[in-house]
Design an enzyme around this catalytic site. Structure first.
Site, PDB file in Angstrom:
ATOM      1  CG  HIS A  25       2.010   0.081   4.497  1.00  0.00           C
ATOM      2  ND1 HIS A  25       1.749  -0.938   5.398  1.00  0.00           N
ATOM      3  CD2 HIS A  25       0.843   0.756   4.331  1.00  0.00           C
ATOM      4  CE1 HIS A  25       0.470  -0.878   5.762  1.00  0.00           C
ATOM      5  NE2 HIS A  25      -0.094   0.140   5.138  1.00  0.00           N
ATOM      6  CG  ASP A  52      -2.004  -0.974   1.235  1.00  0.00           C
ATOM      7  OD1 ASP A  52      -2.039  -1.806   0.306  1.00  0.00           O
ATOM      8  OD2 ASP A  52      -2.837  -0.948   2.160  1.00  0.00           O
TER       9      ASP A  52
END
Length: 209
Positions: free
Chosen positions: A179, A34
């Site tokens: 992430h 992400d």
């Protein structure tokens, strides 16, 4: 306290969302990333995935796509999937439905230029989405949540503990969240290569959604 998995109650409240994949066939994990793409971290992720012939899904912030299209193209060239994380990384709890849908569409317009998709994937930033909003988006998007949240973004979470937790909670069919962001860099760079090595040694595959 780290919440590695969403409680079962939350999953039942959001039945239109994808939480994990079927655990059939060879053991497979679905790694997702992400907040990118960014030149500081995304190329590192691509290098690690390539070592294991792993495929991942990158939930991209639209503004990062605008600023770093060359990084997004490298993701596509590596055989990975691009997906939607809204244009401005906004919460579905604090914006109107109209604002949220518009932000999602703005990001999707950029994604379609880079990698057209029959049914796009969307991950709500912070996992914050309402049931009515998920239903509204369902005809156009598969809303993707997760089975394992690594919490790699937490600067107070020691890398060794982050790795141990990610391994402990992963199982065949898990959708795992990392992430590719500057904030997550320390843990990401420690955890991801060791996580891949651990499960590759145990015969796991790594697939895109």
């Amino acid at each position: 306290m780290h919440l590695f998995r969403m409680p079962a109650l939350v999953r039942r409240l959001l039945p239109d969302c994808l939480w994990q994949m079927p655990a059939s066939g060879p053991p497979t994990l679905y790694l997702t990333f992400d907040d990118g793409p960014i030149p500081e971290e995304t190329p590192f992720v691509l290098e690690q995935l390539a070592r294991y012939q792993a495929r991942g899904t990158f939930f991209c912030v639209g503004d990062n796509l605008r600023r770093h299209p060359e990084v997004a193209r490298a993701v596509v060239a590596g055989g990975h999937r691009l997906a939607n994380h809204t244009y401005h990384h906004i919460s579905g709890w604090s914006h109107s439905r109209a604002q949220y849908v518009q932000d999602v569409a703005q990001c999707q317009a950029l994604l379609q230029e880079l990698q057209p998709a029959a049914r796009p994937l969307l991950r709500p930033p912070y996992g914050r989405i309402t049931r009515p909003l998920a239903r509204l988006l369902r005809p156009s998007y598969q809303v993707v949540m997760w089975d394992v949240l690594t919490c790699d973004y937490d600067p107070d979470f020691a890398p060794e503990a982050c790795l141990a937790a990610a391994i402990r909670h992963s199982r065949p069919g898990s959708i795992v969240v990392f992430h590719d962001s500057v904030k997550a860099s320390r843990n990401l760079r420690y955890v991801l290569p060791r996580y891949l090595a651990y499960f590759a040694e145990r015969g796991y595959h790594f697939a895109a959604l």
